[in-house]
Design an enzyme around this catalytic site. Structure first.
Site, PDB file in Angstrom:
ATOM      1  N   ARG A  91       0.775  -1.039  -0.290  1.00 33.46           N
ATOM      2  CA  ARG A  91      -0.164  -0.004  -0.160  1.00 33.46           C
ATOM      3  C   ARG A  91       0.952   0.549   0.065  1.00 33.46           C
ATOM      4  NH1 ARG A  91      -2.689   4.355  -0.948  1.00 33.46           N
ATOM      5  NH2 ARG A  91      -3.811   4.631   0.539  1.00 33.46           N
ATOM      6  N   HIS A  94       2.039   7.084   1.396  1.00 32.16           N
ATOM      7  CA  HIS A  94       0.650   8.032   1.700  1.00 32.16           C
ATOM      8  C   HIS A  94       0.568   9.190   2.966  1.00 32.16           C
ATOM      9  CE1 HIS A  94      -0.763   4.230   3.212  1.00 32.16           C
ATOM     10  NE2 HIS A  94      -1.891   5.278   3.232  1.00 32.16           N
ATOM     11  N   HIS A  96      -2.879  10.988   4.845  1.00 40.19           N
ATOM     12  CA  HIS A  96      -3.794  12.125   5.203  1.00 40.19           C
ATOM     13  C   HIS A  96      -4.436  12.164   6.065  1.00 40.19           C
ATOM     14  CE1 HIS A  96      -4.146   7.901   7.224  1.00 40.19           C
ATOM     15  NE2 HIS A  96      -4.354   6.947   5.788  1.00 40.19           N
ATOM     16  N   GLU A 100      -5.054   7.393  11.577  1.00 47.49           N
ATOM     17  CA  GLU A 100      -5.564   5.796  11.275  1.00 47.49           C
ATOM     18  C   GLU A 100      -5.271   4.640  12.034  1.00 47.49           C
ATOM     19  OE1 GLU A 100      -4.430   4.118   6.879  1.00 47.49           O
ATOM     20  OE2 GLU A 100      -3.160   3.124   8.184  1.00 47.49           O
ATOM     21  N   HIS A 139       3.089   7.181   5.872  1.00 46.21           N
ATOM     22  CA  HIS A 139       3.607   5.634   5.949  1.00 46.21           C
ATOM     23  C   HIS A 139       3.084   4.691   4.809  1.00 46.21           C
ATOM     24  CE1 HIS A 139      -1.092   7.125   7.322  1.00 46.21           C
ATOM     25  NE2 HIS A 139      -1.346   5.448   6.224  1.00 46.21           N
ATOM     26  N   GLU A 161     -10.892   6.040   1.182  1.00 50.58           N
ATOM     27  CA  GLU A 161     -10.022   5.663   0.709  1.00 50.58           C
ATOM     28  C   GLU A 161      -9.098   6.283  -0.393  1.00 50.58           C
ATOM     29  OE1 GLU A 161      -6.196   2.923   1.313  1.00 50.58           O
ATOM     30  OE2 GLU A 161      -6.774   4.573   3.203  1.00 50.58           O
TER      31      GLU A 161
END
Length: 379
Positions: A91, A94, A96, A100, A139, A161
């Site tokens: 993944r 990224h 945000h 999380e 992360h 997401e």
């Protein structure tokens, strides 16, 4: 099988036959919607949505699906993502705006982050472990040799997401001349940069953790972003167990707390409510039902099984009952640093007994027999 064998919207002398068309499989899975208990009354918003009904995004290396306010409009506080990565898959790097919180459902992965002071974090997580990344902290996640599936929970019911800040997307939308100045690269060196986001992509299984670590000149993050929930000794009660992970024992998790509840067959997550925030649930195994009291003579019952998401608005009274012959296991999540609930039985037991007895038309000795200690799960 004939229509005579189908479950019917009948309760005692009330209701009548439904000859179709109908989805009998769904009716069998939701008996308390088809023929609600007599205690149900009025209109309560839908408090359930299954990941099986969510759209799945399939990529080379894994897949993901989400439940947000779009799928479950009542869920304004938290949103959830179910994600799976094949061995070695990423993944991608990224960040945000939302915090999380994660629970590893199966398998294992390596997680890494670097904070605003350059302090870094790298560790492996396995089934039953948690992680937490604060708002804005960059992360990544990479599956280990067995692959991984995990639940992500974000402190915003509208979070998707599909709208994270991805490093590949950032590069693709920054002029090459600017990238060259920023990193000291040449145009030729940047010829293979991706032209769009990668999001999830295949990769090689990482080396052993001690070979993968990078020593930052500013050191490690001051509070670990990992917590081993299943390694935590549970609180045991007649009827099941509870493990709580909040800021008291998982200091990094400042925005979301959780409880992992296991109810034995025939057991009950007691009548209670939460005095601080809405509850977002993920059902891990087993099946059961949840009854919710919304005040004003309004109540509704919902049936749940593994893979479902439940939601209980702030202060709504509720219970969860195991209806199967195996343990019922689920997570309760809250957009708060500390877990809190009000036990109906404990409240009554710690009042002068004549008050509850008079209110409920019960003998005083029945109230006096109630335990004064909280028992979140009862037989």
């Amino acid at each position: 099988m004939t229509s005579n064998d189908f479950p019917q919207p009948v309760r005692g002398a009330a209701g009548g036959r439904d000859v179709g068309p109908r989805d009998v499989t769904r009716d069998r899975e939701n008996p308390d919607l088809l023929a609600p208990p007599a205690t149900d009354a009025g209109t309560v918003p839908n408090l359930k949505f299954s990941f099986s009904d969510a759209h799945t995004r399939v990529e080379r290396g894994g897949w993901t699906r989400e439940i947000t306010r779009r799928e479950l409009p009542i869920a304004t506080e938290l949103a959830g993502v179910d994600m799976s990565l094949e061995p070695g898959a990423y993944r991608e790097l990224h960040w945000h705006k939302q915090a999380e919180w994660a629970y590893v459902i199966s398998g294992s992965c390596r997680i890494g982050a670097v904070d605003q002071e350059g302090r870094n974090f790298l560790d492996d997580v396995r089934q039953g472990d948690l992680w937490f990344f604060p708002h804005g902290i960059p992360h990544h996640i990479q599956a280990l040799d067995e692959g991984v599936e995990f639940l992500l929970v974000f402190d915003d019911g509208s979070f998707s997401e599909n709208s994270t800040f991805l490093i590949s997307d950032f590069f693709a939308h920054t002029p090459r001349s600017v990238l060259a100045k920023n990193f000291g690269w040449t145009e030729a060196q940047m010829a293979t940069l991706p032209e769009r986001e990668k999001y999830i992509f295949a990769g090689e299984v990482p080396p052993p953790l001690d070979r993968d670590r990078v020593v930052s000149p500013t050191g490690d993050v001051p509070r670990s972003f990992k917590h081993r929930l299943l390694a935590q000794a549970p609180e045991r009660f007649p009827g099941g167990t509870v493990r709580i992970a909040d800021a008291a024992n998982f200091a990094a998790s400042t925005a979301i707390c959780a409880a992992l509840v296991e109810i034995e067959p025939g057991g009950l997550r007691e009548l209670h409510w939460h005095p601080t925030d809405d509850e977002w649930q993920y059902w891990l195994s087993g099946h059961g039902r949840m009854g919710v009291f919304a005040s004003g003579g309004v109540a509704r019952t919902f049936d749940f099984r593994a893979g479902d998401v439940g939601y209980v608005p702030f202060a709504y009274g509720h219970y969860i009952e195991n209806l199967g012959d195996e343990p019922l296991v689920f997570l309760e999540m809250f957009r708060k640093p500390r877990f809190a609930d009000i036990s109906l039985a404990q409240w009554m037991a710690n009042l002068p007994p004549e008050i509850s007895a008079a209110t409920l038309n019960l003998p005083r000795e029945m109230i006096e027999a109630l335990p004064r200690e909280k028992r979140p799960v009862v037989r």
